[in-house]
Enzyme design. Sequence first.
Site, PDB file in Angstrom:
ATOM      1  N   GLU A 294       0.895  -1.150  -0.042  1.00  0.00           N
ATOM      2  CA  GLU A 294      -0.097   0.031  -0.008  1.00  0.00           C
ATOM      3  C   GLU A 294       0.957   1.362  -0.069  1.00  0.00           C
ATOM      4  O   GLU A 294       1.918   1.346   0.668  1.00  0.00           O
ATOM      5  CB  GLU A 294      -1.047   0.074   1.202  1.00  0.00           C
TER       6      GLU A 294
ATOM      7  N   CYS B 169      -5.474  -2.771   2.784  1.00  0.00           N
ATOM      8  CA  CYS B 169      -5.484  -2.751   4.219  1.00  0.00           C
ATOM      9  C   CYS B 169      -6.533  -2.870   5.287  1.00  0.00           C
ATOM     10  O   CYS B 169      -7.136  -4.134   5.248  1.00  0.00           O
ATOM     11  CB  CYS B 169      -4.478  -1.299   4.479  1.00  0.00           C
TER      12      CYS B 169
ATOM     13  N   LYS C 167      -9.653   3.440  -1.676  1.00  0.00           N
ATOM     14  CA  LYS C 167     -10.070   2.607  -0.242  1.00  0.00           C
ATOM     15  C   LYS C 167     -11.263   3.001   0.075  1.00  0.00           C
ATOM     16  O   LYS C 167     -11.561   4.424   0.223  1.00  0.00           O
ATOM     17  CB  LYS C 167      -8.892   3.019   0.562  1.00  0.00           C
TER      18      LYS C 167
END
Length: 265
Positions: free
Chosen positions: A45, A149, A114
């Site tokens: 990431e 994540c 995200k």
Amino acid sequence: MAFSTLNIALIETEIIDFDVDSNLQSIANRIAQLPEMCDVAILPELVTTGFVSDAERALSLAERNTGDSMHRIADMAHNKNCAVCGSFLARTAGRVFNRAFFFETNGDGTFYDKKHLFTMGGEREIFASSSKSSPIIRFRGWNIKPIICYDLRFPVFCRNVSNDYDLLVVVANWPKARYNAWKSLLVARAIENCCYVCGVNRCGTNSDGLDYAYGSSIVVDYKGNIIAETSMQNPTALVALSIDKLNQFRSAFPVWKDADRFTIE
């Protein structure tokens, strides 16, 4: 063209915070060293910058999808004849996103912002959140779903309905202090979704002194077995995934047929 075997490279790397050029050079060197058979190279990431906790600095470092960083990574994918996946600091309409990228060998890129922002780390003060689910990318006969994540902690968001995807890719900056949760969640997502799961993490120490474990990137098969992992001595791990074995398992043990239906709001 469909590939019964997908050769994956996990590229666990130390990130030099805020130093885009150095990080891109490191990525280029690592990808150039991959074997010719590699199909997908997976990076951590925010691989070009690391996490940026200051909103003004984040905006100054953020780039568009058509910016220099993405051009260079697309060139890496083309030159090595393998897809390259990770995430970067992205800017759209004056807002900053943590944006996943998946570049195919012809230069085509798929992007995903995200969805779940890590409140405890102040991400909501820096990033805008996606309003959409992550895409499913068709590549060399495989269906691949990228997430970022903290998304990993939310099983409904990751849920594999009717075997829509074969490989869940998780790019992360997951701290060493929560390594047990990281590993456990990767295994859980693989078991419950009857798929392969690949988690690629940053390693080393960031500019704020936060530690990331070496050897914390793994691949888990559809039974929950860890079939590949990095180490301090070997920060690049290679593994061959079999679509035939995956489909045989799904046919012999079709738990997905009993899964609950749902919608995500």
